[in-house]
Design an enzyme around this catalytic site. Structure first.
Site, PDB file in Angstrom:
ATOM      1  N   GLY A  41       6.898  51.585 -32.471  1.00  0.00           N
ATOM      2  CA  GLY A  41       7.016  51.757 -30.976  1.00  0.00           C
ATOM      3  C   GLY A  41       6.031  50.614 -30.187  1.00  0.00           C
ATOM      4  N   TYR A  77      12.757  65.625 -44.130  1.00  0.00           N
ATOM      5  CA  TYR A  77      12.724  64.646 -43.288  1.00  0.00           C
ATOM      6  C   TYR A  77      14.104  63.632 -43.173  1.00  0.00           C
ATOM      7  CZ  TYR A  77      11.359  59.787 -41.813  1.00  0.00           C
ATOM      8  OH  TYR A  77      11.386  58.489 -41.034  1.00  0.00           O
ATOM      9  N   SER A  87       1.378  52.320 -31.723  1.00  0.00           N
ATOM     10  CA  SER A  87       1.108  51.607 -32.756  1.00  0.00           C
ATOM     11  C   SER A  87       2.423  51.405 -33.490  1.00  0.00           C
ATOM     12  CB  SER A  87       0.464  52.432 -34.050  1.00  0.00           C
ATOM     13  OG  SER A  87       0.755  53.634 -34.125  1.00  0.00           O
ATOM     14  N   GLY A  88       2.381  50.502 -34.573  1.00  0.00           N
ATOM     15  CA  GLY A  88       3.823  50.391 -35.501  1.00  0.00           C
ATOM     16  C   GLY A  88       4.892  49.863 -34.635  1.00  0.00           C
TER      17      GLY A  88
END
Length: 265
Positions: free
Chosen positions: A20, A155, A17-18
């Site tokens: 990638g 993060y 998804s997204g």
């Protein structure tokens, strides 16, 4: 323009998804055989099938890269069809916890998912690239690695580690024919971001029309020279360039694709 990757084999992690998925589609469109990695078998199979239906070549590799066993399974599936010329380390997770609620265990969990997972795939894929005498390793980083914010400290730190390990790897791979580089995206538009913007618009007085919401959100949150969010395909384009023999002289680099959000010389 011929990017000269036809016939190459590319493993793209987090490609179900997204961002990638956009990278996998673009590499396949240039003639590479793409190994679509994901943890969700149904979604990874769907992306693989979509690429094949569009005339590309694609295979699938399922596994959780936050574990050694999962990384072993992904590497075995990727190498089953032949040597891997290109590794795009993209898989990872985001956490929105801040300093007060990001406990040490949260730091450890995120570091394992976002950094050690990259190392696992490097160790399993790069040695066979050395036998080929050519290879590409591309890591997806982020602007928060360069200019961290007060929120999401763990993060931010994992993105910085990705940038650092990529340059270190480039030094290690000196004169092997293998390069290691980072593509550092800015804020990228996707359905989840769009939904969040629409829901947050009343709170921040961003208006009611989607285009206005997006523009005003950029001004408030990520002011940049383009005045907009980026698109997954724009990140994929930078990855495509780095996979190509046209980028033979680029190694240990960080290519920012952020509309000028990060402002440094």
């Amino acid at each position: 323009m011929d990017f000269q990757i036809s016939g190459k084999r590319a493993l793209v992690t987090g490609a179900s998804s997204g961002l990638g998925e956009a990278i996998a589609r673009m590499l396949a469109g240039e003639g590479a055989t793409v190994i679509v990695h994901g943890r969700n078998e149904q979604r990874a199979n769907q992306v693989t099938e979509n690429i094949i239906q569009a005339g590309g070549k694609a295979e699938v590799a399922i596994g959780d890269l936050s574990t050694d066993e999962g990384a072993d399974a992904v590497a075995a599936a990727a190498l089953q069809g032949g040597a891997v010329d290109i590794l795009v380390n993209n898989a990872g997770v985001v956490s929105h916890k801040n300093w007060p609620d990001a406990m040490p265990d949260d730091w450890m969990e995120l570091y394992n998912a976002n950094v050690v997972s990259y190392v696992r795939m490097i160790r399993r894929i790069v040695p066979q690239m050395k036998e080929l005498g050519w290879g590409r390793v591309i890591h997806i980083g982020g602007g928060l690695a360069i200019q961290p914010i007060k929120e999401q400290p763990h993060y931010n730190a994992t993105l910085a580690a990705r940038h650092n390990l990529s340059v270190s790897l480039a030094r290690q791979l000196k004169e092997t024919g293998i390069t290691s580089n980072v593509v550092s995206p800015g804020a990228i538009m996707n359905p989840m971001v769009e939904e969040w913007l629409v829901n947050a618009a009343p709170k921040f007085s961003w208006g009611t029309e989607l285009d206005e919401i997006k523009y005003r959100a950029v001004q408030d949150l990520i002011p940049n020279d383009t005045g907009r969010f980026g698109l997954p395909e724009e990140i994929a384009g930078a990855v495509l360039y780095l996979t190509s023999p046209l980028a033979n002289y680029v190694s240990g680099a960080v290519i920012r694709v952020d509309g000028g959000t990060i402002r440094n010389l």
